[in-house]
Design a protein around this motif. Structure first.
Motif, short mmCIF file in Angstrom:
data_model
loop_
_atom_site.label_atom_id
_atom_site.label_comp_id
_atom_site.label_asym_id
_atom_site.label_seq_id
_atom_site.Cartn_x
_atom_site.Cartn_y
_atom_site.Cartn_z
N VAL A 287 -33.84 -34.95 -41.24
CA VAL A 287 -32.86 -34.16 -41.99
C VAL A 287 -33.22 -32.67 -41.93
O VAL A 287 -32.35 -31.81 -41.76
N ALA A 288 -34.51 -32.36 -42.05
CA ALA A 288 -34.94 -30.96 -41.98
C ALA A 288 -34.61 -30.37 -40.62
O ALA A 288 -34.19 -29.20 -40.52
N GLY A 289 -34.81 -31.15 -39.56
CA GLY A 289 -34.48 -30.66 -38.22
C GLY A 289 -32.99 -30.38 -38.08
O GLY A 289 -32.59 -29.37 -37.50
N ASP A 290 -32.15 -31.26 -38.63
CA ASP A 290 -30.70 -31.04 -38.57
C ASP A 290 -30.30 -29.82 -39.39
O ASP A 290 -29.39 -29.07 -39.00
N PHE A 291 -30.96 -29.63 -40.53
CA PHE A 291 -30.66 -28.47 -41.37
C PHE A 291 -31.01 -27.17 -40.63
O PHE A 291 -30.23 -26.21 -40.61
N ALA A 292 -32.19 -27.16 -40.01
CA ALA A 292 -32.61 -25.97 -39.26
C ALA A 292 -31.65 -25.70 -38.09
O ALA A 292 -31.29 -24.55 -37.82
N ARG B 42 -25.24 -21.25 -37.29
CA ARG B 42 -24.57 -20.23 -38.11
C ARG B 42 -25.02 -18.83 -37.71
O ARG B 42 -24.21 -17.91 -37.62
N VAL B 43 -26.32 -18.67 -37.51
CA VAL B 43 -26.83 -17.36 -37.13
C VAL B 43 -26.30 -16.96 -35.76
O VAL B 43 -25.87 -15.82 -35.55
N GLY B 44 -26.30 -17.91 -34.82
CA GLY B 44 -25.83 -17.61 -33.47
C GLY B 44 -24.36 -17.25 -33.43
O GLY B 44 -23.92 -16.48 -32.56
N ALA B 45 -23.56 -17.80 -34.34
CA ALA B 45 -22.12 -17.53 -34.34
C ALA B 45 -21.75 -16.29 -35.13
O ALA B 45 -20.58 -15.89 -35.13
N SER B 46 -22.69 -15.66 -35.82
CA SER B 46 -22.39 -14.49 -36.65
C SER B 46 -22.51 -13.21 -35.83
O SER B 46 -23.28 -13.16 -34.86
N PRO B 47 -21.76 -12.17 -36.14
CA PRO B 47 -21.84 -10.90 -35.41
C PRO B 47 -23.25 -10.31 -35.47
O PRO B 47 -23.85 -10.23 -36.54
N GLY B 48 -23.74 -9.93 -34.31
CA GLY B 48 -25.07 -9.34 -34.24
C GLY B 48 -26.18 -10.33 -34.52
O GLY B 48 -27.33 -9.94 -34.71
N ARG B 49 -25.85 -11.62 -34.54
CA ARG B 49 -26.84 -12.68 -34.81
C ARG B 49 -27.62 -12.39 -36.10
O ARG B 49 -28.82 -12.64 -36.20
N ALA B 50 -26.93 -11.86 -37.09
CA ALA B 50 -27.53 -11.61 -38.40
C ALA B 50 -26.62 -12.24 -39.45
O ALA B 50 -25.39 -12.18 -39.34
#
Length: 290
Positions: A160-165, A171-179
């Protein structure tokens, strides 16, 4: 703040020292009366009003922090129906645990026990004391609570922890500027519910992908409501609260009803002993809370 080297006892059965690792005989050997413990406030109902006016019912840790600063690492307090001795230092807690022996006395939460009585549910470890607590604990130790038993859950929690990470990396990869800036609180609730359900019931709920259905969302909301309504119930007995704030009491009962319904749904017709069902439900709620 330097810990005071005082000893306290009540009825000759307890001794506590914050003066060092020497135990009950380490600070002169004399057991001081219980009444010698520094006390916060003098009138329990006036103190309850002051805590309420200061927002302390929802930020109780800040109220306690201020009391520790004023009174030292051990103090007693009576606020409404709440009567306790608070310890700050780990060594004092360890000494108390050693003194308690085979039957440690857990803090009772009358509102939770009242719900179990009203709904004819058995109480789990969270609410038991004395020989009943020890019997339940010994029964659960091998499979659930001992280090060897708990180690069996590590692969499940790790998955579960691996799936959460992985979900967070997406989410980070899909956000502008990877932030990414976000409130982790609801995400951590979903993670802990997914992990506790997988460990205790052997089933995944699919919460980490944004799904999970309305049942899981209702459970999360119920745990939040149960925790929020528990704090006022520490200071007022359920009979008094039913008269003074009936809506809060009803919300508390309904929240626990939803929590137990969630556990029954996950069991899906499997009928373990009532005590085991009570413990599984409390473990699930406790896991999300923690």
């Amino acid at each position: 703040m330097r810990a005071r080297g005082w000893l306290w006892g009540r009825g000759g059965r307890r001794a506590l020292s914050s003066g060092g690792a020497g135990g009950a005989g380490g600070a002169g050997g004399a057991v001081r009366p219980y009444e010698a413990i520094p006390r916060a406030g003098r009138n329990r109902w006036l103190d309850l009003y002051r805590v309420w006016r200061g927002g302390g019912l929802q930020d109780l840790h800040r109220h306690m922090e201020g009391s520790f600063r004023r009174l030292g690492p051990i103090y007693r307090e009576r606020v409404g129906a709440y009567d306790c001795v608070n310890l700050l230092l780990p060594r004092d807690a360890a000494q108390l645990f050693r003194a308690e022996g085979l039957f440690p006395r857990r803090m009772g939460i009358e509102a939770w026990s009242a719900h179990r009585r009203l709904r004819n549910h058995q109480r789990g470890l969270f609410l038991l004391n004395g020989p009943a607590w020890r019997a339940e604990r010994l029964a659960l130790n091998p499979a659930v609570l001992s280090p060897a038993g708990a180690s069996k859950f590590v692969p499940l929690l790790d998955a579960v922890a691996g799936d959460f990470a992985a979900a967070m990396r997406l989410r980070v990869g899909a956000s502008p500027g990877r932030a990414l800036t976000l409130d982790l609180h609801p995400l951590l609730f979903r993670f802990t519910l997914e992990a506790s359900s997988y460990a205790l019931y052997g089933e995944r709920l699919g919460l980490l992908g944004g799904g999970g259905g309305g049942g899981a969302q209702r459970f999360i909301a119920a745990v939040e409501t149960m925790l929020a309504t528990t704090v006022p119930l520490l200071f007022l007995r359920p009979p008094a609260l039913r008269c003074l704030h009936p809506l809060l009491w009803r919300d508390h009962l309904r929240a626990w009803d939803t929590i137990f319904q969630h556990g029954s749904l996950l069991l899906r017709g499997r009928l373990p002993l009532a005590s085991l069902r009570a413990n599984l439900t409390e473990f699930t709620a406790g896991g999300v809370d923690t």
